[in-house]
Scaffold this active site. Sequence first.
Site, PDB file in Angstrom:
ATOM      1  N   CYS A  37       0.871  -1.176   0.000  1.00  0.00           N
ATOM      2  CA  CYS A  37       0.000   0.000   0.000  1.00  0.00           C
ATOM      3  C   CYS A  37       0.904   1.221   0.000  1.00  0.00           C
ATOM      4  CB  CYS A  37      -0.864   0.063   1.261  1.00  0.00           C
ATOM      5  SG  CYS A  37      -2.105  -1.235   1.372  1.00  0.00           S
ATOM      6  N   LEU A  68      -4.031  -1.248  -1.368  1.00  0.00           N
ATOM      7  CA  LEU A  68      -4.173  -2.474  -2.156  1.00  0.00           C
ATOM      8  C   LEU A  68      -4.832  -3.445  -1.191  1.00  0.00           C
ATOM      9  CD1 LEU A  68      -3.497  -4.231  -4.674  1.00  0.00           C
ATOM     10  CD2 LEU A  68      -1.395  -4.858  -3.504  1.00  0.00           C
ATOM     11  N   ALA A  69      -6.120  -3.671  -1.372  1.00  0.00           N
ATOM     12  CA  ALA A  69      -6.900  -4.419  -0.379  1.00  0.00           C
ATOM     13  C   ALA A  69      -6.540  -5.899  -0.387  1.00  0.00           C
ATOM     14  CB  ALA A  69      -8.379  -4.232  -0.656  1.00  0.00           C
ATOM     15  N   ILE A  70      -6.198  -6.411   0.774  1.00  0.00           N
ATOM     16  CA  ILE A  70      -5.854  -7.829   0.884  1.00  0.00           C
ATOM     17  C   ILE A  70      -6.721  -8.508   1.944  1.00  0.00           C
ATOM     18  CG2 ILE A  70      -4.017  -9.488   1.457  1.00  0.00           C
ATOM     19  CD1 ILE A  70      -2.054  -7.440   0.217  1.00  0.00           C
ATOM     20  N   ASN A  80       1.107   0.020   5.835  1.00  0.00           N
ATOM     21  CA  ASN A  80       1.450  -0.758   4.652  1.00  0.00           C
ATOM     22  C   ASN A  80       1.899  -2.129   5.143  1.00  0.00           C
ATOM     23  OD1 ASN A  80       2.453  -1.669   2.138  1.00  0.00           O
ATOM     24  ND2 ASN A  80       4.477  -0.829   2.608  1.00  0.00           N
ATOM     25  N   GLY A  81       1.317  -3.188   4.620  1.00  0.00           N
ATOM     26  CA  GLY A  81       1.810  -4.517   4.984  1.00  0.00           C
ATOM     27  C   GLY A  81       0.750  -5.417   5.567  1.00  0.00           C
ATOM     28  N   GLU A  82       1.208  -6.420   6.282  1.00  0.00           N
ATOM     29  CA  GLU A  82       0.277  -7.405   6.826  1.00  0.00           C
ATOM     30  C   GLU A  82       0.718  -7.837   8.219  1.00  0.00           C
ATOM     31  OE1 GLU A  82      -0.755 -10.347   3.908  1.00  0.00           O
ATOM     32  OE2 GLU A  82      -1.785 -11.554   5.442  1.00  0.00           O
TER      33      GLU A  82
HETATM   34  N1  LIG Z   1      -1.405  -3.999   0.656  1.00  0.00           N
HETATM   35  C1  LIG Z   1      -1.324  -3.805   1.945  1.00  0.00           C
HETATM   36  O1  LIG Z   1      -0.354  -3.255   2.483  1.00  0.00           O
HETATM   37  C2  LIG Z   1      -2.457  -4.372   2.725  1.00  0.00           C
HETATM   38  C3  LIG Z   1      -2.891  -3.591   3.924  1.00  0.00           C
HETATM   39  C4  LIG Z   1      -3.858  -4.362   4.770  1.00  0.00           C
HETATM   40  N2  LIG Z   1      -3.235  -5.530   5.299  1.00  0.00           N
HETATM   41  C5  LIG Z   1      -5.075  -4.707   3.940  1.00  0.00           C
HETATM   42  O2  LIG Z   1      -5.332  -5.810   3.691  1.00  0.00           O
HETATM   43  O3  LIG Z   1      -5.787  -3.855   3.499  1.00  0.00           O
END
Ligand SMILES: NC(=O)CC[C@H](N)C(=O)O
Length: 255
Positions: free
Chosen positions: A2, A51-53, A75-77
Amino acid sequence: MCGILAVFGCIDNSQAKRSRIIELSTRLRHRGPDWSGLHCHEDCYLAHQRLAIVDPTSGDQPLYNEDKTIVVTVNGEIYNHKELREKLKPRKFQTGSDCEVIAHLYEEYGEDFVDMLDGMFSFVLLDTRDKSFIAARDAIGITPLYMGWGLDAGTHANSGACDTHVDGKENPQAKKNESLKKLGLAKEVDFCAGPKECSGPDPATIFIQNKLPDLSQTQEIDMEHSDYHLQIDVHANHKKLADSIPCAVTNKSDN
Ligand SMILES: NC(=O)CC[C@H](N)C(=O)O
């Protein structure tokens, strides 16, 4: 990935400044095409390109604690978010995002919560109650995080217009500077740079906490000569890792 951008303590908190922040954040759009978000609190701005995850339907950012006094852009998970949610019961969560735990954990445990996170992340958190903030990155530096100081006296943190370590031959420092320039920051300081003579791997500094001083009279921050206090601290669990990387950490509060 993100795109995150946070700007704190600008002298100017006009509509023009807000538009400028939106423009800067839009330059990170390639990192997150699914959502653009901005939270403004007085002269503090936190922006997000998502960026939706995890939880694509409700996990848009910035994210908050229950009473919305803590704001975070990530940003990240966070891999262990379910386990952390259990620990935080009976708090009410507003989204299913893995990143929402960050705001609640900070409220519950204070800054030490960083060591509870398992994941790849960079984030900026604002505590609106005292306008303190934390900018943190995973200890290995899987996700990028850059900081700079603008001529508007604002402190800027972002996830970069381009990523470092694209290949081993690139000079990461040069790439960072380029990234900051692309973001239009007038005066850059790379918060995680090691000693000048050291050309070791990218440093693992992960944690910055800063209480904003009264900047109303300040035209430009001079990091060497002003009383602007910056503390960089490496948290316990990450310290071992950081220590194993030569020249990994510059603790500016020791200087
Ligand atoms: N792309 C990301 O950094 C994802 C951010 C967050 N984990 C989400 O799913 O929205």
